[in-house]
Design an enzyme around this catalytic site. Sequence first.
Site, short mmCIF file in Angstrom:
data_model
loop_
_atom_site.label_atom_id
_atom_site.label_comp_id
_atom_site.label_asym_id
_atom_site.label_seq_id
_atom_site.Cartn_x
_atom_site.Cartn_y
_atom_site.Cartn_z
N LYS A 60 0.97 -1.15 -0.28
CA LYS A 60 0.02 -0.07 0.11
C LYS A 60 0.94 1.32 -0.01
CE LYS A 60 -3.95 -2.16 2.39
NZ LYS A 60 -4.31 -2.68 3.32
N GLN B 55 -5.32 -1.64 9.62
CA GLN B 55 -4.99 -2.69 9.04
C GLN B 55 -5.61 -3.95 9.78
OE1 GLN B 55 -3.65 -3.50 5.86
NE2 GLN B 55 -4.05 -5.46 6.41
N ASP C 31 -11.18 2.34 3.63
CA ASP C 31 -11.38 0.90 3.38
C ASP C 31 -12.97 0.35 3.27
OD1 ASP C 31 -9.60 -1.27 3.64
OD2 ASP C 31 -9.38 -1.33 5.60
#
Length: 302
Positions: free
Chosen positions: A56, A100, A123
């Site tokens: 990422k 995460q 997200d």
Amino acid sequence: MVATMQLIDGNEISKQTLAELREKIGRLFAREKIVPSLVVLRVGDDPASVSYVKKKEKTAAEVGIKGTVKVFPPDISREELAREIVALNADAGVNGILVQAPLPPHIDEKSMFNLVRPEKDVDGFSETNLGRLAQDLPSAIAACTPAGIIELLRRSRIETAGKHAVVIGRSLIVGKPISLLLLSKKSNATVTLCHTGTTNLAEISRQADIIVVAVGHAKFLKKEMVKPGAVVIDVGINRIPDATKKSGFRLVGDVDFDEVAPRCSHITPVPGGVGPMTVAMLMRNTFLACCRQNGIAEESLL
Ligand code: NAD
């Protein structure tokens, strides 16, 4: 055998998507002097998370997004992590926040996802963004893997309107949001969502024009579960032992590719299908979040 079987090349499509995004981000800077920014919060050293987060960070740099990774020890308290999220919510210099997963067991993931301000929830896992998706609102930020699947279908010119899509797996990350996206007025598919409680799965999946499989079991989808000419999207990433590899394993999807592919009109491979699109969509969500937070219409940057 379907004579026209086509492989959906996620590597190539993600490259195109990222190249277009890089141009738009370049125009955003040239016109407004704005650089989108993304902060990724990683807790502990789970090897898969370390490698996903690295990817990422690297991709963000490639497209012109300022990526920052904040790493915390595995014993960080829920309160401390919550404080970090709240501070980033208030920081006008941060457009996107990603927590995460997986988090250590003492921290409830969903409560952390829900703490992220919806406008910065790139997200798309917060209850607000899932609710907005369910309400078909343009302000929704869609979860990255499902958004990537829609992009693969769109760029492969696969019609979804009026088609029967069968989604296998009901996770928050894939199954539920892809079902909502396929159901949306824009996609206009008829959706059946199957899961561990489904009793006649093969009978249902055989009716599908489009099958999305996200169960996390290697080679789960067999040829007798697929109608000839169907489109098959394989989300699974599973490690199976392979003595010919230096690592001792190789990655396979949730689809028994060798026996299913000859029956399909289109199919995604693993690796190189859905996977590369997930990171690309995270970058796109960060860019979109940045545009919205600054009152800039994305179309004005085309
Ligand atoms: P999950 O474990 O959270 O959910 C799996 C779902 O599959 C569950 O809802 C369960 O009901 C269903 N399921 C399991 N066994 C089943 C069975 N026998 N019959 C019917 N349904 C069954 O998993 P997830 O997070 O959705 O991930 C699924 C797979 O996709 C994993 O392999 C994961 O690694 C992969 N994944 C890939 C990406 C990507 O970027 N390519 C992103 C997320 C997840």
